[in-house]
Write a protein that holds these residues in place. Sequence first.
Motif, short mmCIF file in Angstrom:
data_model
loop_
_atom_site.label_atom_id
_atom_site.label_comp_id
_atom_site.label_asym_id
_atom_site.label_seq_id
_atom_site.Cartn_x
_atom_site.Cartn_y
_atom_site.Cartn_z
N LYS A 62 45.47 38.85 25.07
CA LYS A 62 44.14 40.04 25.60
C LYS A 62 43.37 40.39 23.62
N ALA A 63 44.16 40.69 23.20
CA ALA A 63 43.48 41.12 22.01
C ALA A 63 43.29 40.02 21.12
N ALA A 64 44.29 39.39 20.62
CA ALA A 64 44.04 38.39 19.77
C ALA A 64 42.46 37.30 19.71
N ARG A 65 42.84 37.05 20.79
CA ARG A 65 41.79 36.19 21.98
C ARG A 65 40.20 37.16 21.20
N THR A 66 39.91 38.52 21.38
CA THR A 66 38.84 39.11 22.17
C THR A 66 38.59 38.86 20.49
N LEU A 67 39.95 39.98 19.86
CA LEU A 67 39.52 39.99 17.71
C LEU A 67 38.76 38.94 17.72
N SER A 68 39.44 37.53 17.92
CA SER A 68 39.29 36.32 17.12
C SER A 68 37.99 35.25 17.65
N ARG A 69 38.63 35.17 18.88
CA ARG A 69 36.78 34.40 19.60
C ARG A 69 35.75 35.27 20.24
N ASP A 70 36.11 36.34 20.62
CA ASP A 70 34.90 37.09 21.14
C ASP A 70 33.59 37.47 20.64
N GLU A 71 32.22 36.81 22.01
CA GLU A 71 31.22 37.32 21.33
C GLU A 71 30.88 38.85 21.02
N VAL A 72 31.05 39.72 21.83
CA VAL A 72 31.49 41.15 21.62
C VAL A 72 32.20 41.49 20.17
#
Length: 166
Positions: A62-72
Amino acid sequence: MAIDEQQRQGDEAAPPYTAYAAIMATFVGGLAAATGLARLLDRDPRDHTALDLVALSAATFKAARTLSRDEVTSFMRSPFVEGRAHGGDEEPVETGDLRQAVGELVTCTRCIGTWAAAGLAASQILAPRSGRLLTWTLAAGGINDFLLAGFSALTNKANALERRND
């Protein structure tokens, strides 16, 4: 001839090896500092269970996807990338220096995932209450992502079958 000189004289697309070395030194130094602090605080990572590893794995996803892909989190990546967040076209800047190396790190889920795993594991050992809360919260978010993807796939399949039977 130094690596940086080779980069300037040769191919413009040569990887920023000096920056890679600095990033790796930071990673290894951070792990060494966390290990030393854990020893000083008499914290033993062997107290963790297989369930902790599963939670850490889901939290890292989750952290990797959030840091590398999410707009937020695009504001964190923006100094190091070109393109629009969440559009799928975000690429590291081609500067041949630390900005490019960090851009490559923050747009690669496997790469930033290693850093996230190290940070989460260190937080569980050095600050167990907040580290565990953060890890389990991210793990729940990661599991939620899988459940939503599964639900969406099932719904799409059911709709396709229904249309085919009409």
